[in-house]
Design an enzyme around this catalytic site. Structure first.
Site, PDB file in Angstrom:
ATOM      1  N   MET A 143     -28.168 -10.341 -18.251  1.00  7.67           N
ATOM      2  CA  MET A 143     -26.721 -10.227 -18.407  1.00  7.67           C
ATOM      3  C   MET A 143     -26.069 -10.025 -17.044  1.00  7.67           C
ATOM      4  SD  MET A 143     -24.390  -7.503 -18.277  1.00  7.67           S
ATOM      5  CE  MET A 143     -24.406  -5.996 -19.219  1.00  7.67           C
ATOM      6  N   HIS A 160     -23.752  -6.107 -12.126  1.00  3.26           N
ATOM      7  CA  HIS A 160     -22.391  -6.438 -11.718  1.00  3.26           C
ATOM      8  C   HIS A 160     -22.525  -7.241 -10.427  1.00  3.26           C
ATOM      9  CE1 HIS A 160     -21.903  -2.451 -13.713  1.00  3.26           C
ATOM     10  NE2 HIS A 160     -20.792  -2.949 -14.174  1.00  3.26           N
ATOM     11  N   ASP A 203     -23.279  -5.038  -7.514  1.00  3.04           N
ATOM     12  CA  ASP A 203     -24.542  -4.287  -7.496  1.00  3.04           C
ATOM     13  C   ASP A 203     -25.527  -5.008  -6.581  1.00  3.04           C
ATOM     14  OD1 ASP A 203     -23.460  -2.694  -9.476  1.00  3.04           O
ATOM     15  OD2 ASP A 203     -24.598  -3.635 -11.103  1.00  3.04           O
ATOM     16  N   ASP A 253     -27.826   1.395 -21.162  1.00  2.00           N
ATOM     17  CA  ASP A 253     -26.744   1.613 -20.201  1.00  2.00           C
ATOM     18  C   ASP A 253     -26.560   3.123 -20.057  1.00  2.00           C
ATOM     19  OD1 ASP A 253     -24.711   1.373 -18.457  1.00  2.00           O
ATOM     20  OD2 ASP A 253     -23.209   0.720 -19.912  1.00  2.00           O
ATOM     21  N   LYS A 312     -14.278   0.714 -25.140  1.00  2.00           N
ATOM     22  CA  LYS A 312     -14.473   2.120 -24.774  1.00  2.00           C
ATOM     23  C   LYS A 312     -13.122   2.809 -24.945  1.00  2.00           C
ATOM     24  CE  LYS A 312     -16.330   5.090 -21.110  1.00  2.00           C
ATOM     25  NZ  LYS A 312     -16.836   5.203 -19.734  1.00  2.00           N
ATOM     26  N   GLU A 330     -16.860  -5.273 -24.396  1.00  2.00           N
ATOM     27  CA  GLU A 330     -17.357  -3.904 -24.582  1.00  2.00           C
ATOM     28  C   GLU A 330     -16.204  -2.912 -24.700  1.00  2.00           C
ATOM     29  OE1 GLU A 330     -20.179  -2.750 -21.571  1.00  2.00           O
ATOM     30  OE2 GLU A 330     -20.050  -0.640 -22.107  1.00  2.00           O
ATOM     31  N   GLU A 351     -21.327   0.083 -27.401  1.00  2.00           N
ATOM     32  CA  GLU A 351     -22.143   1.102 -26.725  1.00  2.00           C
ATOM     33  C   GLU A 351     -22.143   2.407 -27.527  1.00  2.00           C
ATOM     34  OE1 GLU A 351     -22.001   1.596 -22.436  1.00  2.00           O
ATOM     35  OE2 GLU A 351     -21.861   3.769 -22.683  1.00  2.00           O
ATOM     36  N   ASP A 396     -25.365  -1.807 -25.806  1.00  2.00           N
ATOM     37  CA  ASP A 396     -25.620  -0.794 -24.775  1.00  2.00           C
ATOM     38  C   ASP A 396     -26.092   0.488 -25.452  1.00  2.00           C
ATOM     39  OD1 ASP A 396     -24.901  -2.504 -22.770  1.00  2.00           O
ATOM     40  OD2 ASP A 396     -23.123  -1.392 -22.112  1.00  2.00           O
ATOM     41  N   ASP A 415     -17.906  11.257 -20.437  1.00  7.96           N
ATOM     42  CA  ASP A 415     -18.852  10.152 -20.610  1.00  7.96           C
ATOM     43  C   ASP A 415     -20.207  10.541 -20.005  1.00  7.96           C
ATOM     44  OD1 ASP A 415     -20.127   7.738 -20.714  1.00  7.96           O
ATOM     45  OD2 ASP A 415     -18.799   6.725 -19.293  1.00  7.96           O
ATOM     46  N   HIS A 469     -19.767   5.133 -26.434  1.00 10.70           N
ATOM     47  CA  HIS A 469     -18.336   4.869 -26.488  1.00 10.70           C
ATOM     48  C   HIS A 469     -17.753   5.184 -27.868  1.00 10.70           C
ATOM     49  CE1 HIS A 469     -18.645   1.928 -22.818  1.00 10.70           C
ATOM     50  NE2 HIS A 469     -19.050   3.158 -22.550  1.00 10.70           N
ATOM     51  N   ASP A 480     -23.580   9.299 -20.708  1.00  6.99           N
ATOM     52  CA  ASP A 480     -24.634   8.305 -20.428  1.00  6.99           C
ATOM     53  C   ASP A 480     -26.040   8.905 -20.481  1.00  6.99           C
ATOM     54  OD1 ASP A 480     -23.071   6.046 -20.184  1.00  6.99           O
ATOM     55  OD2 ASP A 480     -22.837   6.220 -18.025  1.00  6.99           O
TER      56      ASP A 480
HETATM   57  C1  GCO Z   1     -19.176   2.624 -18.677  1.00  9.04           C
HETATM   58  C2  GCO Z   1     -19.591   1.260 -19.165  1.00  9.04           C
HETATM   59  C3  GCO Z   1     -20.218   0.395 -18.098  1.00  9.04           C
HETATM   60  C4  GCO Z   1     -20.351  -1.051 -18.523  1.00  9.04           C
HETATM   61  C5  GCO Z   1     -20.814  -1.884 -17.363  1.00  9.04           C
HETATM   62  C6  GCO Z   1     -21.164  -3.276 -17.716  1.00  9.04           C
HETATM   63  O1  GCO Z   1     -18.968   3.484 -19.509  1.00  9.04           O
HETATM   64  O2  GCO Z   1     -19.044   2.807 -17.459  1.00  9.04           O
HETATM   65  O3  GCO Z   1     -20.480   1.451 -20.235  1.00  9.04           O
HETATM   66  O4  GCO Z   1     -21.464   0.925 -17.758  1.00  9.04           O
HETATM   67  O5  GCO Z   1     -21.232  -1.200 -19.585  1.00  9.04           O
HETATM   68  O6  GCO Z   1     -19.799  -1.870 -16.405  1.00  9.04           O
HETATM   69  O7  GCO Z   1     -20.102  -3.949 -18.189  1.00  9.04           O
HETATM   70 MN    MN Z   2     -21.770   0.057 -21.194  1.00  8.45          MN
HETATM   71 MN    MN Z   3     -20.467   3.548 -20.948  1.00 14.19          MN
END
Ligand code: GCO
Ligand code: MN
Ligand code: MN
Length: 386
Positions: free
Chosen positions: A87, A53, A56, A286, A182, A180, A216, A244, A254, A219, A256
């Site tokens: 990316m 980002h 970041d 991700d 979600k 993306e 993802e 992702d 969420d 998601h 991850d």
């Molecule tokens: C989440 C998302 C993020 C995006 C990231 C890149 O659930 O927070 O997956 O991690 O992928 O902001 O666009």
């Molecule tokens: Mn993501």
């Molecule tokens: Mn995510």
């Protein structure tokens, strides 16, 4: 065999391995890692590239000269360690200015600022050589439907993406835009919550060819859906630009999780789908290490994501070469050349012949397709006894 190499196209976001372990209930458990250190470590582990980002890398309050210094240093690290910036994306969720949406905000000033910030972030991504530009609309949604007419939200999102596609063309950046979806988190409901919804939306844009998906694992899984099926639909539409990878329990926050940590069978069929379909894009993890871990745990997490992918890739090759599995699959896919010929490529004669055909329905009803055996063999293959 399970050693990651750049040719495997594994990537990590700076925010993934750099995640300090903050959650809504507790403070960070790890200290911040610098972007250049992350580049060095990822290169050592065999990754292909890194993603970011805008913020970041460049803090939002950095002046022009500080920005240039940071970017120069980061570029140097990429070239020293042979890692690619694959990316780039915009942080349109952290700043409280975006608390009620960015591109979809009801406030025209916020929408304009979201475009302003994204164009600057695209400039940064282009300067660092990114090929993909991701749009994750974390704040593009609502908790209450009393305020925003969802149709307005969709129209605003379309307008913003059309504007940015033109900017992409005008600057000659040639980014592949990847949207993306979600379903929720951080908003109560996020617009265009799943892959199918996003695919329908892309078709309404001025430049649909420029725009694809970044689905993802977590998601679709949060929504209780089958991620492998969603990815197949994206591939079928020619829209799988980026992906992702992570893991998630259905019905939880969420999470991850490390790729393959939870739903091994789905992870297997996903890797098989990506490999069999010839997907050539990046495999982006991700995800982040558990909040319990220290820095050593972070690198174990990163190694684990890549190693599990490569193990599952090898399992997919075994599945494709296993004579018993392949014989079961061949028997499962019943051929009938005469009926297949009648059933495709419409003509009036074919339609008439098909309408007149007598089917042996009792036999069709009786036949078991052999899926129990096929699934058990898949499980045994994954458990390592085949
Ligand atoms: C989440 C998302 C993020 C995006 C990231 C890149 O659930 O927070 O997956 O991690 O992928 O902001 O666009
Ligand atoms: Mn993501
Ligand atoms: Mn995510």
């Amino acid at each position: 065999m399970y050693t990651p190499k750049p040719e495997h196209k594994f990537t990590f976001g700076l925010w993934t391995v750099g995640n300090p372990g903050r959650d809504p209930f507790g403070e960070p458990t790890r200290t911040k890692l610098s972007p250049t250190y992350i580049v060095q470590k990822l290169a050592e582990l065999g990754a292909y590239g890194v993603n970011l980002h805008d913020n970041d890398l460049v803090p939002s309050d950095a002046g022009a000269s500080e920005r240039d210094r940071i970017v120069k240093e980061f570029k140097q690290a990429l070239s020293d360690y042979g890692l690619k910036l694959v990316m780039a994306t915009t942080n349109l969720f952290g700043d409280p200015v975006f608390k009620d949406g960015a591109f979809t905000s009801a406030d025209a000033r916020v929408r304009a600022y979201a475009l302003h910030k994204t164009m600057h972030a695209m400039d940064l991504g282009a300067e660092l050589g990114a090929e993909f530009y991701v749009f994750w609309g974390g704040r593009e949604g609502a908790e209450v439907d009393a305020g925003m007419n969802t149709l307005d939200g969709l129209a605003r999102l379309r307008e913003a993406l059309n504007f940015l596609c033109e900017y992409n063309r005008d600057q000659g950046y040639n980014f592949k835009f990847a949207l993306e979806p979600k379903p929720n988190e951080p908003r109560g409901d996020i617009y265009l919550p799943v892959v199918g919804a996003m695919l329908g939306f892309i078709a309404t844009l001025d430049h649909p060819e420029m725009v694809g998906l970044n689905p993802e694992f977590a998601h679709e899984t949060m929504a209780g859906l089958n991620f492998v099926h969603a990815v197949a639909q994206a591939i079928d539409a020619g829209k799988l630009f980026h992906i992702d990878l992570n893991d998630q329990k259905i019905g939880r926050f969420d999470q991850d999780l490390r790729f393959g940590a939870e739903n091994l069978k789905s992870a297997f069929f996903l890797v098989k789908l990506l490999e069999d379909s010839g997907y050539a894009g990046p495999r982006h993890f991700d995800a982040h290490a558990l909040r319990t871990e220290d820095e050593a745990g972070v690198w174990e997490f990163a190694k684990g994501c890549m190693r599990t992918y490569l193990i599952l890739k090898e399992k997919a090759a075994r599945f494709n070469a296993d004579p018993e599995i392949q014989a079961l699959l061949a028997a499962y896919k019943v051929r009938d050349i005469a009926l297949e010929t009648l059933s495709k490529g419409y003509t009036r004669d074919k339609a008439a012949a098909l309408k007149a055909h007598l089917f042996d329905l009792p036999a069709l009803r009786r036949r078991g397709p052999g899926l129990e055996r096929l699934d058990q063999l898949t499980v045994e293959l994954l458990l390592g006894v085949r």
